[in-house]
Design an enzyme around this catalytic site. Structure first.
Site, mmCIF file in Angstrom:
data_model
loop_
_atom_site.group_PDB
_atom_site.id
_atom_site.type_symbol
_atom_site.label_atom_id
_atom_site.label_comp_id
_atom_site.label_asym_id
_atom_site.label_seq_id
_atom_site.Cartn_x
_atom_site.Cartn_y
_atom_site.Cartn_z
ATOM 1 N N ASP A 1 -14.069 -2.040 7.846
ATOM 2 C CA ASP A 1 -13.885 -2.445 6.455
ATOM 3 C C ASP A 1 -12.729 -3.425 6.291
ATOM 4 O OD1 ASP A 1 -16.013 -0.942 5.653
ATOM 5 O OD2 ASP A 1 -14.843 0.734 4.887
ATOM 6 N N GLY A 2 -11.689 -3.286 7.115
ATOM 7 C CA GLY A 2 -10.579 -4.215 7.031
ATOM 8 C C GLY A 2 -10.998 -5.637 7.336
ATOM 9 N N ASP B 1 -8.048 -3.101 -3.717
ATOM 10 C CA ASP B 1 -6.978 -2.646 -4.607
ATOM 11 C C ASP B 1 -5.751 -3.539 -4.550
ATOM 12 O OD1 ASP B 1 -5.725 -1.821 -2.130
ATOM 13 O OD2 ASP B 1 -6.787 0.079 -2.268
ATOM 14 N N ARG C 1 7.435 7.134 -12.823
ATOM 15 C CA ARG C 1 8.391 7.246 -11.718
ATOM 16 C C ARG C 1 7.638 7.856 -10.547
ATOM 17 N NH1 ARG C 1 14.312 9.543 -12.695
ATOM 18 N NH2 ARG C 1 14.389 7.442 -13.582
ATOM 19 N N THR D 1 -12.957 4.403 -2.723
ATOM 20 C CA THR D 1 -13.111 5.217 -1.512
ATOM 21 C C THR D 1 -12.055 4.876 -0.463
ATOM 22 O OG1 THR D 1 -14.747 3.608 -0.716
ATOM 23 C CG2 THR D 1 -15.584 5.600 -1.797
ATOM 24 N N ALA E 1 -6.997 4.786 -2.901
ATOM 25 C CA ALA E 1 -7.058 5.535 -4.151
ATOM 26 C C ALA E 1 -7.624 6.940 -3.938
ATOM 27 C CB ALA E 1 -7.894 4.786 -5.183
ATOM 28 N N LEU E 2 -8.617 7.061 -3.068
ATOM 29 C CA LEU E 2 -9.203 8.369 -2.782
ATOM 30 C C LEU E 2 -8.193 9.270 -2.090
ATOM 31 C CD1 LEU E 2 -11.732 10.181 -2.766
ATOM 32 C CD2 LEU E 2 -12.351 9.142 -0.583
ATOM 33 N N ALA F 1 2.250 9.826 -5.439
ATOM 34 C CA ALA F 1 3.349 10.803 -5.430
ATOM 35 C C ALA F 1 4.200 10.705 -6.692
ATOM 36 C CB ALA F 1 4.200 10.642 -4.176
ATOM 37 N N GLN G 1 -3.359 -6.008 3.066
ATOM 38 C CA GLN G 1 -3.344 -7.100 4.041
ATOM 39 C C GLN G 1 -2.433 -8.254 3.645
ATOM 40 O OE1 GLN G 1 -7.511 -8.082 4.542
ATOM 41 N NE2 GLN G 1 -7.892 -6.366 5.898
#
Length: 306
Positions: A76-77, A152, A179, A192, A195-196, A216, A250
């Site tokens: 995918d990259g 993203d 924050r 997918t 974010a997943l 986080a 990337q």
């Protein structure tokens, strides 16, 4: 969809960088396409890694000018990288999976000739995937810096920084302060990906939305939200050191405290071609092993995704 007229005459092949397994399948595909009467070229960096006699090389920057289709061998990259490069040309992409999960490169290498042949015969599913564009406005008033992404746009802290404070506005209206270690703004395609992993939902690629996923967060009440893809996001770095913006993991743009990032739907879209039997949820079921019992897991790993 079924196209009675074949729209492809010139096909380019592009591969994963530094892949020792690239030469064999690349040679097979080039010969397969040549024997079917197509004009075949090889992306220049791919040709340098896996030289094939008799096939011209084309620079990545001009790959979309004279080619009707680009076949990408890799993970995918690799597909993300070429999707951004080819976005201005609106050239469709087909992905042959040489990576791990392969949400974008969904054709197994073992079946690549059969399934690619079906696509070239006009039996394929076409998907238009939304992309993101981020503009960074420097405090000094210098020219904004841009990042294009299919998966993203991520704003996060680096290894030398602590938590960062961000202010998020949607269509010019203040939405919330955050924050956290960072914020992911994902397309349905990117739902997918990172974010997943950060707790975001999986979103069908047909939905016209973006996903905002905190990384986080300091406050447990911060949760992922979904907004229309027509919205404009303005994100301000209120506090933080060693903050960066990443496009598809990337590209990287350093951000300073007080700087603003504007994120909106890009004018470009990525066109993906899948085999005619492609089904998004079937793909998820097989890639993520949904509903699999332990005794069926081994069999599921061996089943082709068609």
């Amino acid at each position: 969809m079924l196209n009675s007229e074949n729209p492809f005459t010139h096909i380019a092949l592009a591969g994963r960088r530094n892949s020792p397994e690239l030469l064999g399948p690349l040679s097979m595909l080039a010969d397969f396409l040549f024997q079917r009467g197509y004009q075949v070229s090889i992306e220049a960096e791919t040709a340098a890694m896996a030289p094939l006699a008799g096939y011209p090389s084309v620079a990545a920057e001009t790959l979309g000018i004279n080619n009707d289709l680009v076949v990408v061998l890799g993970g995918d990259g690799t597909m993300l990288s070429f999707a951004r490069r080819l976005a201005p040309f609106d050239v469709p992409l087909v992905g042959i999976n040489q990576g791990r999960l392969g949400f974008l490169t969904d054709i197994p290498q073992a079946y690549m000739e059969v399934l690619l042949g079906d696509i070239l015969d006009g039996h394929f599913v076409e998907e238009k995937r939304t992309m993101l564009m981020a503009h960074v406005q420097r405090e000094s008033g210098s020219r904004p810096t841009e990042a294009l992404a299919l998966n993203d746009i991520v704003i996060n802290r680096g290894s030398r920084g602590g938590v960062i404070d961000l202010s998020i506005a949607i269509d010019g209206q203040f939405a919330y302060s955050l924050r956290a270690d960072g914020l992911i703004v994902a397309t349905p395609t990117g739902s997918t990906a990172y974010a997943l992993s950060a707790g975001g939902p999986i979103v069908s690629p047909t939905l016209p939305v973006f996903i905002l996923v905190p990384v986080a967060p300091h406050a447990l009440t911060h949760r992922p939200i979904v907004i229309p893809e027509t919205a404009t996001l303005t994100i301000t770095v209120e506090r933080g050191n060693d903050v960066s913006l990443h496009g598809d993991a990337q590209s990287q743009i350093p951000l300073m405290q007080g700087e603003q990032v504007t994120i909106r739907r890009s004018l470009y879209r990525t066109t993906l071609l899948h085999p005619s039997r492609h089904d998004y949820f079937s793909m998820l079921r097989q890639k993520l092993h949904w509903t699999e019992t332990p005794e069926r897991l081994r069999v599921a790993l061996e089943e082709p995704i068609l």
